[in-house]
Every structure is written in structure tokens, then in C-alpha cells.
Design a protein around this motif. Structure first.
Motif, PDB file in Angstrom:
ATOM      1  N   VAL A   1      -5.724   4.672   4.055  1.00 18.82           N
ATOM      2  CA  VAL A   1      -6.344   3.830   2.687  1.00 18.82           C
ATOM      3  C   VAL A   1      -6.202   5.196   1.783  1.00 18.82           C
ATOM      4  N   ASP A   2      -6.469   6.234   2.081  1.00 12.64           N
ATOM      5  CA  ASP A   2      -6.623   7.351   1.313  1.00 12.64           C
ATOM      6  C   ASP A   2      -5.009   7.846   0.946  1.00 12.64           C
ATOM      7  N   THR A   3      -4.162   7.741   1.467  1.00 11.49           N
ATOM      8  CA  THR A   3      -2.747   7.870   1.423  1.00 11.49           C
ATOM      9  C   THR A   3      -2.487   6.945   0.042  1.00 11.49           C
ATOM     10  N   PRO A   4      -1.693   7.409  -0.962  1.00 14.94           N
ATOM     11  CA  PRO A   4      -1.769   6.612  -2.376  1.00 14.94           C
ATOM     12  C   PRO A   4      -0.904   5.378  -2.032  1.00 14.94           C
ATOM     13  N   HIS A   5      -1.352   4.154  -2.452  1.00 15.18           N
ATOM     14  CA  HIS A   5      -0.774   2.874  -2.141  1.00 15.18           C
ATOM     15  C   HIS A   5      -0.848   2.303  -3.485  1.00 15.18           C
ATOM     16  N   SER A   6       0.145   1.346  -3.837  1.00 17.91           N
ATOM     17  CA  SER A   6       0.011   0.583  -5.253  1.00 17.91           C
ATOM     18  C   SER A   6      -0.643  -0.602  -4.901  1.00 17.91           C
ATOM     19  N   SER A   7      -0.199  -1.233  -3.823  1.00 20.95           N
ATOM     20  CA  SER A   7      -0.531  -2.679  -3.409  1.00 20.95           C
ATOM     21  C   SER A   7      -1.096  -2.829  -2.056  1.00 20.95           C
ATOM     22  N   LEU A   8      -1.419  -3.956  -1.672  1.00 20.11           N
ATOM     23  CA  LEU A   8      -2.026  -4.302  -0.453  1.00 20.11           C
ATOM     24  C   LEU A   8      -0.558  -4.113   0.653  1.00 20.11           C
ATOM     25  N   ASP A   9       0.629  -4.514   0.200  1.00 16.90           N
ATOM     26  CA  ASP A   9       1.841  -4.266   1.054  1.00 16.90           C
ATOM     27  C   ASP A   9       2.082  -2.608   1.219  1.00 16.90           C
ATOM     28  N   GLY A  10       1.783  -2.032   0.281  1.00 21.03           N
ATOM     29  CA  GLY A  10       1.857  -0.404   0.446  1.00 21.03           C
ATOM     30  C   GLY A  10       0.700  -0.177   1.440  1.00 21.03           C
ATOM     31  N   LEU A  11      -0.214  -0.543   1.551  1.00 21.55           N
ATOM     32  CA  LEU A  11      -1.288  -0.094   2.305  1.00 21.55           C
ATOM     33  C   LEU A  11      -0.992  -0.507   3.803  1.00 21.55           C
ATOM     34  N   MET A  12      -0.477  -1.836   3.801  1.00 22.29           N
ATOM     35  CA  MET A  12       0.069  -2.226   5.101  1.00 22.29           C
ATOM     36  C   MET A  12       1.163  -1.232   5.745  1.00 22.29           C
ATOM     37  N   GLN A  13       2.049  -0.870   4.714  1.00 24.93           N
ATOM     38  CA  GLN A  13       3.088   0.029   5.100  1.00 24.93           C
ATOM     39  C   GLN A  13       2.409   1.577   5.702  1.00 24.93           C
TER      40      GLN A  13
END
Lengths: 725, 458
Positions: free
Chosen positions: A614-626
Motif C-alpha cells: 500500500v505504501d509503495t506509490p500507486h495510481s490506481s487499484l491496478d497499480g496496487l494489485m501490481q
């Protein structure tokens, strides 16, 4: 782990020692005398003079200790000198201790020891101790006989080789209100087995906020009864077996004799070393730990509790002191005005001059002092060659060598004047102030560590070198700048450090003011209020848990602590690219230290991973999933090593649910996806998922949110299973 | 006598099933052929404590107990029997009968106590210290309390059971710490304030709280009123009083504080009490008083005293609260502690009622008891057992380490070992019982062999 049994430099010539020959070969009784207290309680005096050489009733302290050791049958003493070592060695040489016929005194010098632990480690390396030895510090006054204590120690040692130490204790009532003994030492809680005299628990420097003494239940399992003591005083005289030295070497972090060594031995039940106590009843033994004990022990000496360590028997260097009635001790060549009044329990040193109408009571005056007229001295310790001009008032103060008090100066209770200080005329030195020619060391890191770092290395060497010049040089250099002590005064008044304002009366030479005691009595009542407020007493009659001490709280906080630690460990592993194996190792050690289950580890590691994702930067839910996928694939091994069992996998799912609830926005939508991913990566088996669903079947609707979410997936799993069959 | 005695006789304890029933509640369980409560009543009578309230749980049980007591002690004791609902706990029982209590001090004793400790001494200790509570302690029995009751004295090697942890002052007069129940197995937690005041606490695991307390009535009632959740005297009230002894809330509530300017507005009772405390120990103050006094001699802190009376090791003291204890007590009362039984023993160290009939070659060993009108057939052997009244015992019967109550019929060739047989039981021929409890009226079939079983009517 055995003792060094090789023959050393000056010891007996034993090469291999068996049990039997132990009795046949007479081992000279040895002692280690620590001529450094490794603390700063006697500052500012100890900046210029080692503590063991401070005069106690006009005799340097170390003489009391050495005299006692000699009379107690010790033949071989190793004096460990650290701070101001040169002064100590010079003194021992000059006073003839180093050339006694049947009493060998050997000095061991060290410049980098900062604690008793270091000292003992060094002595171990020197390999000079061959048998049982007495461990004592050079500021101890005693007249006890060692015979019985030694015999007990030897007897125990023969039966149980783990009985490595016998501590001497003495009865002494501690004031319950101010939590300290008459020696100014902190209150001490001990638990002792009354039959074997084994020490089971030792707690000094109590945390006053905790009203409960916590003893492990195993003590009572082994002993039908035990006694808890608050009325005993530790004399700091220890009879040790040689193992003690090697223990200090093995545990290189042991510094303090009590706080680390004794505690360490009592807590550690793996090696099974035992400490015993020997209580003395009619004999005297006290250690001078602070200014208050300096005062108390001085009085005890004057009142002859320490006989034969009394002024008229102890003669070192100065001429004979005679005991007169009412406990007055007078050396020779005293010139005293007819009109001067000398009260009882006063010691006057050689060659002292006392002027008209001067009143002295309950005080010790050193040699060569010049005391003017109309001076009032009460409860003071005035060392050698002090000049006190007319009309001064001294109340419960310590005045070191060669101090000058100009006429009319006043010392309020608790004042310490270090060497060669000059107090200006009519100047009033405020209560509890420390005055010295040396400036207060600034580095004063109010850290625990300072306790041991006695400034020795820095300041000592300087002082040692410039011993003589300093004396003449210093006053000139500073005379102009110092107005702190009135007209022509020389010296610095030290700032009270680390908020000791409140506590200064505790360790001062001055008696405790009555208002402090009544104040303390009141707070004592509050203490009680804290510990048992009947209104919130649970019905079961259990003790009310202290808010910070309760079992449940502890559990909780430990849970928290464990998770936080695992998380930190994981983050470090990620950032510093630590290998998975090492991560697993670290988590395992955390697991052991917090007494956790493998399932807890699995949960905590998984939690740390998700947190990281979660703390790693991500833009969207997909990013989080990645992110989740990345993290899982990278650190899969760390996680799977804790997933040996279906229970642990269920724990992960439960943890995951928890995470989703916590950060609903982030993870909740991805619940099924990640679950599927975990399944595909073989992190979680289908049995685990199914039994998780099973477990949740009877739960509240609120709890079933995620089960419902994953329903589709679960159905699919079930179908797949049936097909398999 | 201004001591009022409350005997907590209990009701029908689950722990003692199947031995007890509504007809025979705990209090009436026979020990050496007389109800266990008679031991307490006689002990009280010996100490001249004759004003008693017997509290029984359950109306039926109360009727039975009351009936028995009034028959047996009609003219000797002044006994009132009060019934309280079941499961109110010991504290609840006292609450329920509070209106009966009028005396200054109350002696609370458990009805299942079998002891020869002089109760007068306990009362005197209480009075001497003007204590709030005085508890009687005795040495813990060696054989542990057995939960199931099926272990027929086999575990004699067991360590002394740990019932409670007791903290005493060096003079062994004051109770400074007590841990009971589940706390016993936990880590020891001692209040530092009490240790500071006392200087030394001796923690003992080898003493047992005998459930005999003397309370100051006013304080007991105050505590019970205020702490509505307190259920048990032993687990709640006593620990509470011990813990709060240096800061007595019980006393403070009814009493005005000492004013700053010295005008004392203390209620007469407590003033008197302080006075008596100081007078009682004028020579040497106890730590309670030292603690309560400030340096200038004025008392500004309320304390109360929790005392103990420790029974000498030669005294007998046991509580009948388990089946194991029941067997032990029966064995002791006709054995080592036979002075308790009140019977005179024959030269063979046993008691055989004159009306009992023994067959040929039947032997009754020492430490045995044979009740009125019982008959034994030929070649029987009885060892260390109690046999009740009007039992019919056939030939070739062995009874060892057992208790047989009244009106029991035992057929030929039976063997009974380590068992308890209740009244009106029928044992048919050749039944073999080992470590069993047989409930009242049960019929054991011929030839059956039982070991460690509980046999009772459904």
C-alpha cells in the motif's frame, strides 16, 4: 566456563587442582578492591581527588577497607585503580600499604575501564585470582568477621557448584515515605528463600509508579515458603567464586555489579547460577555511596559502631587522637580559645586553631584548620588546612582541603565546597550548591551510560598532569572573572543538572527537611490510592491491574510490539536488500523473544507485506494489485516458510480480512483478486479457504462481508473439488 | 457473649455427589456415624459459643438440618436455622441474614470443618488486636484435593496441595497478602506499599485458610453493602480487606476525617477503637500504627488489621469439601485423630457397638467402627472402615478403607475397598467394589466388579 586454574604470577604453584587437593593446598584468601566507584555521585570533589582517598573522619576511606580486609584474614588484595590512578598508587605507596609483611597489596591500573564489569574483565585477563575472593569497593567500612560467611560459602559451593556468590546483607529500615534508607540508597526489594538463604529476586531503583512486586510463580513451585524483604540493606561485600570473573567475561555487556550481574544471574535460569545472602546482625558494614551515606557513616564511626575502625584506633600519618567524654575526639596541638564551645560527637584534627566564642557541634574538623572567632559550625565535614574567618556560619556542609571562607560567609545546608575554593565575605552559598574551581563538565549527557563513564579519561588525565601548577595557576586565571562567590571568591557554582532540584535533598549531607518528609508522606497516600482503589475492584477479588501492568494490556502491547517489529524488519529487508533467509532468521528471533506462534509470524509478515504494497506509490487499484503481486513474488519464501500448517494459512486470510477492514478503500475491492492470487501462487491452499469459509458460517453478517465477496471464488473451488473427485 | 457465630452449612454440593442429596445435605453427611456439622457445633459449645445461626442453602435442606439440630442440641445450644437461596455464595449468605446480626464481632465458620482448634483462641486473637478480620490457618493437608474422588488414596506421594498463598509478617500475627483460587497458580503479585510498611513478608504455600473467620460486624456489613459483586468471603472479601489494610476505606466512610486544626470529629466508636489500639500495644507499636502515624505523632491515616491465628501442627483441621476429603476425614477421625470422634475406643483401638453382632471368625481390625444394631456374618474382615447402623453383612465379606452408611445390605462374598456406600444400598453376592461411590438406595448386581466408578440412581 571453569575458573582459571592455572598458576598465576604470585599465587600458589598449583598446576592442576582436584577437589581433594583443594583442601590440602591452602589457598590464600584474595580480595579485589575497586578503588573507583564508577559513578559521579561525589562530584565535584571526585574531579580532583579519587573517591577512595576522601577523608572519612580524617582518614582516607581506602584505609578503612584495607584495614578491614587485613583483619578479616585476607592475604592478597588487588586494588583496581582507574580514575586518578596515580594518586591512589602514590598514596598506597606513601602510606606503606604496599609494603606490609603478611598482607600483599597489588595495584592494577587501567585507564579505559568505565565500569565494575570492565574492571573484573581486566582482572580476569590478568589471571591473578585462583580461588574464592572478596569483591569490595574501596569505600566500604565494616568490622564484620568473614569466617562464618566464608565457611557457608565454601560449604554451599561444595554441594552445588552453581553457588557462585554470597552477598552480605544487613537489616536496615527503609523509610517508606521517601523510599530510601538512612544511607541515602534507594529502597531495595529482595526475595530470599528462608531455608537456603538463596536470593531469588533483587530490585533496586524501583519504579515508584508500580505498586506491585511481581514474582515469578516458579519461585514458589520450588520453595514452600519465601520471604520478601524491604528492610535489608546491601552491604556491597561479596564473596565470589572464581566463576564470577569468567561470567563477566562471557557476558561482556555486564557493567554494574548489581543491576547487570546480579539481575542477569537471577533471571537467567539456563546456567542455573545461584546467589546466596549472608545476613550480619551485630556487625557493621556500609558502603559510602553518596553524600548522605558519607554523613551517616561518619556519625556511625564517631559513635563507635564500627569499632575498631574509630578515630582513636585508626592512626594513619597523623598523630594520636584521643577520645574524651561525650564522644569528643581531639588530636594533639590544638589551640582552642577558652570561650570556644565544642559540642559532643566532634572530631578535631591535629594542629587546628579555634578562635573566641566559636561554637562547633557534630562536626569533623581536619588537621591544620584555622577557625576564627564567632564561627558557628554544625554538622559539617571540614577537611584539612581550611581557613574559616570570623563570623562564618556553616551548616551541614562538606568543605574540602584548603578552602577559604572569608569573614561572615554563610554555608546553607547541603553545600559542597571542593578543593581550594574561596568564598567571599558575607557571601551566602545557597543550599545544596556544589562549588568547585573546575567548571562543570558540559558534555553531561544525561544518559544512563554516564553512570559508568566517570569523566575519568578526559578530566582526570588533565588534572593529574597539571596537579601542582593548577593549584597556583587557577585562582589567578579566574580571579577576575569569578564574582559568583562574592568579593574575591574563587570557584564556580555548578548548575543543578537534570532537574535534580527536587531530589537534591535526598543525597545531600544535610538532614532531610521535615517538610519534605511530610510531603512524601502525603504522596505515599496517593501511591496507595493508585494501587487499590476499591471502587474499580473486579468482583473476582483479583488485584487491580496497574494500567500499564495488566496482563491483557501487556498481551496487547506485546502483540503490537511484535507486529511493529516485524514490519520494521521487513521494511529494512526491502530497503537494504537483505536476503530472505536473513529476514526469516530475524523474524524467528523476534518470534522467540516475544513468545509467539508461527501463525503470528505468518500474520505479521503478511501484514508487513501488504502494508508495504500500500505504501509503495500507486495510481490506481491496478497499480496496487501490481504492487501486491511484486511483493508477494519477491518475498514469497519468507511468507511460505511460516505456512507449514493449514491454521497458519487461515491466520493469513483472517489477517487479510483485518487489513481490508482497516484500509477499506485500498484493499477491500481487491479482496477476491488477491485471494485468488495467493491461491495461484500456492501460498494458500484451497483447504484453508474452505475451512475459513466454514469457520465464518455462523458469524455475524458484518463479519461475513468478505466471505460473501469471495463466494464466487469459493463456489468455484468447491466445484473444482467435486470435479476432481 | 458478644460473639455471634454464623455456621455456613452449605446445601447440596456438586462435589460430593452422589453422597449428598436433599435428604442428606452436606451438613448431615455422617463422619464416623454422626453428621459432620456436629463436629463444628461441639467445637463451638466447647468454646462456650452458644449463640449460633446456621445458614443452609435451599429450603428442603434447611428443614432437614434444622430438624436434626433441634433434636440433638435442643437444650444445649441456641441455634437458629436460616435458609438462603442456592448459589448465593458465602458473602451472599451473610447478606441474606444480615438483619440477624447484632453482636460486635461475628465468627463465621464453615459447617464442613472438622477440627479441634480452640475457637476461643481465635476469638481472643481477634479481640486482642482489635482486628477487622482474623482468619484461622492450618497446615495444608498432605494429600491433595481430589477432583473426581476416584483416586482412593493412591497419591500419597503427592506434594502438599497448594490451596492459597499467604503472606505473614515476621511475628506471624498479621495477614499481609493472600492469593486464593486461580491466583495461586499465577505469578505472585505483592503490594509494595504493604511490604514497605511491614519490612518483611513471609510467603507461605504450606498453610491453608480453614474458612473460619472472625469479622468485625460493622465493617463486614459495610463491605458487603458497598461491594455488591462480592460473592465469596474467601475469594473476595478477605483479599479485599487484606489489600486495603493500610488505607482502610471501610473505616473512612462512616468516620469524619481529622481536621487540620486538630479539632477531632471522630465518631465515638472509632475514637475508642484507636485508643484501644494504642493501649493494647503501648509497649511496641505494630507496623499498622507506625504507618498510620505521621512524624509529629498525629494519626492521619486509617488502617485496619487483618490477623491470623495459626493452628498448631498437632491440631487437626480439615474441611469436608471433596469425596477424597470425606474418606480422609473418616479415616482420621477413627484413626489418628480419634479424640474428635467423641467415642471411647476399645483395647483393640476400635469401636464396636454393644448391640452389633459378629459372626464366627469375623475380625474387626483397629481403627474401625461398627454402628448400632449392625450384623456381620462369618469369616468377615473389616479394616480401617466405618460401618453404620443396622447394616446386614453376609459371610466372607471384606471391607477395607471404606465407609458404609446406615441400613446397607451386603451379600456374601462381597469385597469393598476404598469405597463409600451410602444408606439403603444393597450389594448382592460377590460384588467387588474398588474406589467406588455408591449413591443412596442403589442396588449393585451380584457378581459385578466395579473399579473407580460412581454408582447412583438416575
Amino acid at each position: 566456563m571453569g575458573a582459571p586454574k592455572k598458576s598465576g604470577g604470585g599465587g600458589g604453584g598449583r598446576v592442576s587442582v582436584t577437589e581433594d587437593s583443594d583442601e590440602l593446598v591452602r589457598v590464600p584468601l584474595q580480595a579485589i578492591l575497586l578503588a573507583d566507584s564508577f559513578n559521579t555521585k561525589f562530584r565535584p570533589i571526585t574531579l580532583e581527588c579519587p573517591k577512595v582517598l576522601l577523608p572519612l573522619v580524617n582518614v582516607p576511606m581506602i584505609n578503612y577497607t584495607l584495614t578491614w580486609l587485613e583483619s578479616a584474614g585476607v592475604e592478597d588484595v588487588f586494588v583496581f585503580c582507574c580514575a586518578h590512578s596515580k594518586q591512589v598508587i602514590d598514596y598506597l605507596d606513601k602510606s606503606g600499604w604496599l609494603s606490609q609483611p603478611n598482607f600483599s597489596v597489588t595495584t592494577i591500573e587501567s585507564h579505559n575501564s568505565v565500569s565494575a564489569g570492565d574492571a573484573l574483565r581486566l582482572i580476569y585477563e590478568r589471571n591473578v585470582i585462583h580461588g574464592d575472593f572478596i569483591l569490595i569497593s574501596g569505600d566500604t567500612v565494616s568490622n564484620m568477621s568473614l569466617t562464618q560467611a566464608l565457611a557457608e560459602h565454601k560449604e554451599r559451593k561444595k554441594k552445588d557448584s552453581n553457588a557462585v556468590m554470597t552477598m552480605v546483607i544487613k537489616r536496615s529500615k527503609t523509610n517508606p515515605a521517601i523510599h530510601q534508607s538512612r544511607l541515602g540508597t534507594d529502597e531495595l526489594f529482595m526475595a530470599i528463600n528462608p531455608d537456603t538463604k538463596q536470593l531469588l529476586y533483587y530490585e533496586e531503583r524501583t519504579d515508584l509508579s508500580k505498586g506491585i512486586m511481581h514474582l515469578d510463580k516458579s519461585f514458589l513451585a520450588d520453595n514452600p515458603s519465601l520471604t520478601l524483604h524491604h528492610d535489608k540493606q546491601d552491604c556491597y561485600i561479596d564473596i565470589c567464586s572464581p566463576e564470577v570473573l569468567s561470567l563477566f567475561t562471557d557476558n561482556f555487556d555486564y557493567q554494574h555489579l548489581r543491576r547487570h550481574f546480579v539481575k542477569g544471574l537471577l533471571v537467567d535460569d539456563i546456567m542455573g547460577y545461584k546467589i546466596f545472602v549472608h545476613e550480619i546482625h551485630s556487625n557493621y558494614a556500609s558502603r559510602i555511596d553518596n553524600f548522605r551515606s558519607y554523613d551517616t557513616v561518619s556519625r556511625d564511626i564517631i559513635h563507635r559502631w564500627t569499632y575498631p575502625m574509630v578515630p582513636d584506633v585508626m592512626n594513619y600519618g597523623n598523630t594520636a587522637t584521643k577520645l574524651e567524654r561525650q564522644g569528643m575526639y581531639r588530636a594533639s596541638e590544638i589551640s582552642q580559645s577558652q570561650s570556644a564551645v565544642i559540642g559532643p560527637f566532634t572530631v578535631l584534627g591535629f594542629g587546628t586553631k579555634i578562635g573566641n566564642n566559636t561554637i562547633i557541634s557534630d562536626s569533623v574538623i581536619g588537621k591544620g584548620c584555622k577557625i576564627g572567632s564567632n564561627v558557628q559550625i554544625k554538622g559539617c565535614y571540614i577537611w584539612d588546612h581550611v581557613t574559616i574567618e570570623d563570623g562564618c556560619k556553616l551548616n551541614h556542609a562538606i568543605v574540602c582541603n584548603e578552602v577559604t571562607l572569608k569573614s561572615g560567609a554563610v554555608l546553607e545546608p547541603g553545600v559542597i565546597l571542593s578543593f581550594k575554593v574561596v568564598v567571599g565575605p558575607e557571601f551566602v552559598v545557597p543550599p545544596y550548591s556544589y562549588v568547585s574551581l573546575l567548571q562543570q563538565p558540559v558534555e553531561e549527557d544525561s544518559d544512563e551510560e554516564l553512570e559508568y563513564a566517570d569523566s575519568t579519561s578526559v578530566i582526570t588525565s588533565k588534572v593529574d598532569k597539571s596537579d601542582e601548577e593548577d593549584a597556583s595557576e587557577v585562582p589567578e586565571a579566574r580571579i577576575s572573572s569569578v564574582s559568583e562567590l562574592g568579593m574575591g571568591g574563587v570557584g564556580y557554582i555548578w548548575q543543578k543538572c537534570e532537574g535534580s532540584q527536587e531530589e537534591e535533598w535526598r543525597h545531600s549531607v544535610a538532614p532531610i527537611p521535615a517538610d519534605k518528609i511530610s510531603e512524601a508522606m502525603k504522596t505515599m497516600e496517593d501511591d496507595l490510592e493508585l494501587t487499590h482503589d476499591g471502587s474499580i475492584l473486579p468482583p473476582s477479588g483479583e488485584l487491580i491491574p496497574d494500567s500499564n501492568d495488566s496482563d491483557e494490556d501487556n498481551e496487547d502491547s506485546r502483540d503490537d510490539f511484535f507486529e511493529r517489529e516485524v514490519e520494521a524488519t521487513f521494511l529494512r529487508a526491502v530497503n537494504e536488500n537483505i536476503q530472505e533467509d536473513h529476514l526469516i532468521l530475524e523474524v524467528n528471533s523476534l518470534k522467540l523473544s516475544c513468545n509467539k506462534l508461527t501463525a503470528d509470524c505468518a500474520g505479521a509478515v503478511f501484514y508487513a507485506m501488504m502494508k508495504y504494497a500500500v505504501d509503495t506509490p500507486h495510481s490506481s487499484l491496478d497499480g496496487l494489485m501490481q504492487n501486491v503481486n511484486d511483493v508477494l513474488s519477491k518475498w514469497k519464501k519468507a511468507l511460505t516458510s511460516y505456512l507449514t500448517d493449514i491454521d497458519e494459512q487461515i491466520e493469513i486470510i483472517l489477517k487479510f480480512e483485518e487489513i481490508c477492514l482497516e484500509s477499506a478503500r485500498e484493499f477491500a475491492p481487491l479482496f477476491t483478486k488477491i485471494l485468488l492470487h495467493l491461491y495461484k501462487e500456492d501460498i494458500i491452499e484451497e483447504d484453508a479457504i474452505l475451512s475459513w469459509e466454514d469457520e465464518k458460517r455462523d458469524a455475524d453478517e458484518a463479519d461475513k462481508v468478505f466471505v460473501n465477496k469471495a463466494q464466487e471464488f469459493i463456489q468455484w473451488l468447491k466445484v473444482a473439488e467435486e470435479e476432481d473427485e | 457473649m458478644d460473639f455471634q457465630v454464623v455456621v455456613l452449612a452449605g446445601g447440596v454440593s456438586k462435589k460430593l455427589l452422589p453422597l449428598v442429596s436433599k435428604e442428606i445435605p452436606n451438613a448431615l453427611l455422617p463422619v464416623a456415624n454422626r453428621p459432620v456439622i456436629s463436629y463444628v457445633l461441639e467445637l463451638l459449645e466447647l468454646s462456650n459459643l452458644k449463640d449460633l445461626i446456621v445458614v443452609v442453602e435451599g429450603e428442603d435442606a434447611a428443614l432437614n438440618v434444622g430438624g436434626w439440630i433441634s433434636a440433638a442440641y435442643a437444650d444445649r445450644l441456641h441455634v437458629e436455622v436460616a435458609a438462603v437461596p442456592e448459589d448465593v455464595g458465602t458473602a451472599g449468605a451473610i447478606r441474606a441474614i444480615a438483619h440477624h446480626l447484632t453482636a460486635k464481632d461475628i465468627l463465621v465458620v464453615s459447617g464442613d470443618l472438622v477440627s479441634d482448634v480452640p475457637l476461643g483462641a481465635v476469638a481472643a486473637t481477634h479481640r486482642r488486636h482489635d482486628a477487622v478480620v482474623t482468619a484461622m490457618l492450618c497446615s495444608a493437608p498432605v494429600s491433595g484435593p481430589s477432583e473426581s474422588g476416584s483416586s482412593g488414596g493412591k497419591d500419597k506421594t503427592k506434594k502438599p496441595g497448594r490451596y492459597n498463598l499467604i503472606g505473614l509478617d515476621p511475628t506471624q500475627q498479621f495477614l499481609l497478602h493472600i492469593a486464593t483460587g486461580a491466583e495461586v497458580e499465577k505469578d505472585l503479585r505483592v503490594q509494595k506499599s504493604i511490604l514497605r510498611a511491614a519490612g518483611e513478608i513471609e510467603i507461605r504455600a504450606d498453610l491453608m485458610d480453614a474458612h473460619l473467620y472472625a469479622f468485625k460486624r460493622s465493617i463486614l456489613q459495610e463491605v458487603l453493602d458497598q461491594k455488591g459483586t462480592f460473592h465469596s468471603l474467601k475469594h473476595d472479601v478477605l483479599p479485599y480487606l487484606v489489600r486495603s489494610q493500610l488505607k482502610s476505606e471501610a473505616l473512612l466512610n462512616g468516620v469524619a476525617q481529622v481536621e487540620e486544626n486538630g479539632t477531632e470529629k471522630i465518631i465515638a466508636q472509632s475514637n475508642q477503637q484507636m485508643l484501644s489500639q494504642i493501649l493494647a500495644n503501648a509497649s511496641e507499636r505494630t507496623f499498622h500504627q507506625r504507618y498510620a502515624l505521621s512524624p509529629n505523632g498525629t494519626s492521619f491515616r486509617k488502617t485496619h488489621k487483618c490477623c491470623v491465628y495459626i493452628a498448631g501442627s498437632n491440631r487437626y483441621c480439615a474441611r469436608l469439601n471433596s469425596i477424597q476429603a470425606y474418606s480422609d476425614i473418616n479415616r482420621d477421625v477413627i484413626g489418628e485423630a480419634n479424640h474428635l470422634s467423641g467415642y471411647s475406643f476399645s483395647a483393640q483401638n476400635n469401636i464396636i457397638h454393644p448391640s452389633a453382632e459378629l459372626g464366627a471368625k469375623t475380625t474387626v481390625g483397629p481403627h474401625c467402627m461398627l454402628g448400632e444394631g449392625s450384623q456381620m456374618g462369618d469369616k468377615c474382615s473389616v479394616k480401617r472402615s466405618v460401618i453404620g447402623r443396622h447394616c446386614r453383612i453376609g459371610a466372607n465379606v471384606k471391607v477395607v478403607n471404606s465407609i458404609v452408611m446406615n441400613h446397607v445390605t451386603i451379600g456374601d462374598g462381597c469385597s469393598i475397598q476404598g469405597s463409600v456406600i451410602c444408606s439403603n444400598v444393597q450389594l448382592q453376592e460377590r460384588a467387588v467394589l474398588k474406589d467406588c461411590q455408591v449413591g443412596a438406595g442403589f442396588v449393585v448386581a451380584a457378581g459385578s466388579e466395579c473399579k473407580g466408578e460412581v454408582l447412583a440412581k438416575k
